[in-house]
Design a protein around this motif. Sequence first.
Motif, PDB file in Angstrom:
ATOM      1  N   MET A   1       0.909  -1.254   0.108  1.00  0.00           N
ATOM      2  CA  MET A   1      -0.102  -0.061   0.107  1.00  0.00           C
ATOM      3  C   MET A   1       0.896   1.311  -0.018  1.00  0.00           C
ATOM      4  N   SER A   2       0.500   2.276  -0.951  1.00  0.00           N
ATOM      5  CA  SER A   2       1.369   3.547  -0.843  1.00  0.00           C
ATOM      6  C   SER A   2       1.181   4.261   0.447  1.00  0.00           C
ATOM      7  N   THR A   3       2.029   5.053   0.598  1.00  0.00           N
ATOM      8  CA  THR A   3       2.198   5.947   1.792  1.00  0.00           C
ATOM      9  C   THR A   3       1.135   7.416   1.460  1.00  0.00           C
ATOM     10  N   GLN A   4       0.861   7.340   0.610  1.00  0.00           N
ATOM     11  CA  GLN A   4       0.152   9.071   0.041  1.00  0.00           C
ATOM     12  C   GLN A   4      -1.353   8.595   0.058  1.00  0.00           C
TER      13      GLN A   4
ATOM     14  N   LYS B   1      -5.036   8.561  -0.982  1.00  0.00           N
ATOM     15  CA  LYS B   1      -5.594   8.878  -2.216  1.00  0.00           C
ATOM     16  C   LYS B   1      -7.070   9.530  -2.210  1.00  0.00           C
ATOM     17  N   ILE B   2      -7.591   9.462  -1.042  1.00  0.00           N
ATOM     18  CA  ILE B   2      -8.917   9.705  -0.964  1.00  0.00           C
ATOM     19  C   ILE B   2      -8.940  11.303   0.118  1.00  0.00           C
ATOM     20  N   LEU B   3      -9.262  12.477  -0.400  1.00  0.00           N
ATOM     21  CA  LEU B   3      -9.055  13.669   0.195  1.00  0.00           C
ATOM     22  C   LEU B   3     -10.723  14.122   0.627  1.00  0.00           C
ATOM     23  N   ILE B   4     -10.760  14.081   1.994  1.00  0.00           N
ATOM     24  CA  ILE B   4     -12.293  14.358   2.563  1.00  0.00           C
ATOM     25  C   ILE B   4     -12.117  15.912   2.962  1.00  0.00           C
TER      26      ILE B   4
ATOM     27  N   ALA C   1       0.458  16.912  -2.735  1.00  0.00           N
ATOM     28  CA  ALA C   1       0.017  15.520  -3.098  1.00  0.00           C
ATOM     29  C   ALA C   1      -0.800  15.483  -4.131  1.00  0.00           C
ATOM     30  N   SER C   2      -1.101  14.270  -4.568  1.00  0.00           N
ATOM     31  CA  SER C   2      -1.961  13.989  -5.686  1.00  0.00           C
ATOM     32  C   SER C   2      -2.849  12.917  -5.063  1.00  0.00           C
TER      33      SER C   2
ATOM     34  N   SER D   1     -15.631   3.252  -7.395  1.00  0.00           N
ATOM     35  CA  SER D   1     -15.937   3.399  -8.876  1.00  0.00           C
ATOM     36  C   SER D   1     -15.404   4.683  -9.412  1.00  0.00           C
ATOM     37  N   ALA D   2     -15.117   5.711  -8.676  1.00  0.00           N
ATOM     38  CA  ALA D   2     -14.583   6.823  -9.141  1.00  0.00           C
ATOM     39  C   ALA D   2     -13.148   6.562  -9.400  1.00  0.00           C
ATOM     40  N   GLN D   3     -12.510   5.784  -8.533  1.00  0.00           N
ATOM     41  CA  GLN D   3     -11.066   5.345  -8.815  1.00  0.00           C
ATOM     42  C   GLN D   3     -10.995   4.533  -9.982  1.00  0.00           C
ATOM     43  N   ASP D   4     -11.813   3.707 -10.253  1.00  0.00           N
ATOM     44  CA  ASP D   4     -11.711   2.962 -11.458  1.00  0.00           C
ATOM     45  C   ASP D   4     -11.738   3.676 -12.746  1.00  0.00           C
ATOM     46  N   ARG D   5     -12.715   4.733 -12.700  1.00  0.00           N
ATOM     47  CA  ARG D   5     -13.047   5.710 -13.749  1.00  0.00           C
ATOM     48  C   ARG D   5     -11.649   6.335 -14.332  1.00  0.00           C
ATOM     49  N   ARG D   6     -11.116   6.905 -13.003  1.00  0.00           N
ATOM     50  CA  ARG D   6      -9.897   7.726 -12.894  1.00  0.00           C
ATOM     51  C   ARG D   6      -8.826   6.954 -13.738  1.00  0.00           C
ATOM     52  N   LYS D   7      -8.608   5.764 -13.202  1.00  0.00           N
ATOM     53  CA  LYS D   7      -7.613   4.961 -13.905  1.00  0.00           C
ATOM     54  C   LYS D   7      -7.874   4.575 -15.319  1.00  0.00           C
TER      55      LYS D   7
END
Length: 137
Positions: free
Chosen positions: A1-4, A6-9, A47-48, A118-124
């Motif tokens: 798992m990355s240390t960055q 991925k979800i910004l709340i 960060a991204s 689903s949003a992550q899949d779309r982005r990828k």
Amino acid sequence: MSTQPKILIVDDEERFRKTMSKLLSIRGLETMNVGSGREALAEMQNASFEVAVVDVRMQGMSGVELLSEMKRLDPRIEVIILTGHASVDTAKAILRLGAYDYMLKPYSVDELEEKILSAQDRRKSIIKLTEETAQQG
């Protein structure tokens, strides 16, 4: 798992955003949470993020204004808007500005997780298609 993360709340209600972050983290999603649009934009400079979950009504900068700024900084970020007061006009405006989707409060964590994945899949998929198109051109 990355240390960055991925979800910004982004929500100005501290208890709400920390609870959401904890529940999503328990489900294996990497999160970071901030209390304002200004803080969110500052984090995006460092960060991204794949997906942002943004409350529509916040002090200072609204979620709709933040959505526009996020898309300007990173057109590939997927944004899910949370609202307690949905109207057809608001929904249309949010989607027209590039939001992935919106959800009504209260929401289920299962539904939110499903939308995030689903949003992550779309982005990828979009990134992959962009890269393939660039290689062909």
